[in-house]
Write an enzyme that holds these catalytic residues in place. Structure first.
Site, PDB file in Angstrom:
ATOM      1  CD  GLU A  24      -8.347  -2.645  28.082  1.00  0.00           C
ATOM      2  OE1 GLU A  24      -8.205  -2.695  26.841  1.00  0.00           O
ATOM      3  OE2 GLU A  24      -8.027  -3.580  28.844  1.00  0.00           O
TER       4      GLU A  24
ATOM      5  CG  ASP B  46     -10.467  -3.424  18.858  1.00  0.00           C
ATOM      6  OD1 ASP B  46      -9.924  -4.028  19.793  1.00  0.00           O
ATOM      7  OD2 ASP B  46     -10.508  -2.182  18.774  1.00  0.00           O
TER       8      ASP B  46
ATOM      9  CE1 TYR C  72      -3.949  -7.023  26.344  1.00  0.00           C
ATOM     10  CE2 TYR C  72      -5.090  -5.146  27.315  1.00  0.00           C
ATOM     11  CZ  TYR C  72      -5.118  -6.346  26.623  1.00  0.00           C
ATOM     12  OH  TYR C  72      -6.314  -6.867  26.200  1.00  0.00           O
TER      13      TYR C  72
END
Length: 263
Positions: free
Chosen positions: A49, A60, A175
């Site tokens: 990834e 993030d 995911y």
């Protein structure tokens, strides 16, 4: 079948789980980033990834935010990301590569151009965290038409009413974000993740990989025991940020991969 489909089928045949590693393209510089990337498959990584550096990475945490900024400060661009993938593909045509990031750089480049370049470079999947299912016409469906999997995120707040919409056009794998919050902000817990993975599996035949909050081999093994794979990003990125040698970074990755496969 895409490379992602083939990889998960091979892992199922072997009775093992997938280890997915995240690295930021161009961090801390092009040469080091490419050296790490080239070493990942031999270190046991099943899916790479790769983050696309962006100035406003809202999902993030500090480690990955700083990684993106280091890459941008070193002059990294989308063109250089595709250069990296092409260079990697010269020696490896089997390991799946998934680009993770945000829609703005893709939109600015133009979806048609981006997908054409990604396909030609050898990209297999996309994780675009700020495009909800209601916007599937923007990128998800065009990507799949181009042969690129579109991997959707499910989270602890994705309830039973929302989940079918999330899964509707997802491909490659799902995911599952194990925590609420940003990357690197908490620790994943297999006891709480397991029931959520089972709930998602009831709605899809796709593999479920779990990320966010996995930092150690022990945590990777525990998560792999209840899911189809584990994703580690911040812990690897921190090794890169510390300036550790490429061999040391890859040895750390090997420990995570071995533990995941044992799960």
């Amino acid at each position: 079948m895409t490379r992602i489909d083939k990889r998960f089928a091979a892992l199922r045949d072997k009775g093992t789980k997938a280890f997915v590693s995240f690295v930021m393209a161009g961090d801390p510089d092009y040469e080091t980033s490419l050296a790490v990337m080239r070493g990942l498959p031999a270190a046991g990584v099943d899916v790479i990834e790769m983050g696309m550096p962006f100035t406003d990475p809202m999902a993030d945490g500090p480690a990955i935010q700083k990684a993106g900024q280091r890459a941008l400060d070193a002059g990294h661009t989308m063109d250089r990301t595709f250069d990296m993938v092409r260079a990697f593909r010269e020696g490896d045509d089997e390991t799946p590569i998934v680009l993770m990031g945000y829609y703005n750089p893709i939109y600015s480049r133009g979806v048609e151009r981006f997908l054409a370049e990604a396909t030609a470079a050898g990209i297999d999947g996309l994780i675009i965290v700020d495009l909800p299912p209601e916007e599937d016409d923007e990128l998800c469906l065009p990507a799949q038409a181009a042969g690129i999997d579109f991997i959707r995120l499910a989270t602890p707040t994705t309830d039973d009413r929302r989940l079918p919409r999330v899964l509707q056009n997802t491909s490659g794998f799902v995911y599952y974000v194990s925590i609420t919050g940003i990357t690197g902000s908490a620790t994943a817990n297999a006891a709480s993740v397991g029931p959520e993975v089972a709930r998602i599996k009831a709605g899809t035949s796709l593999p479920i990989c779990v990320g966010f909050g996995i930092r150690t081999p022990e945590a990777a093994r525990d998560i792999a025991s209840v899911a189809d794979g584990a994703v580690v990003g911040s812990a690897i990125v921190e090794k890169i940020a510390a300036g550790e040698p490429v061999d040391a970074i890859l040895a750390f990755v090997r420990g995570l991969a071995d533990a995941t496969h044992a799960g």
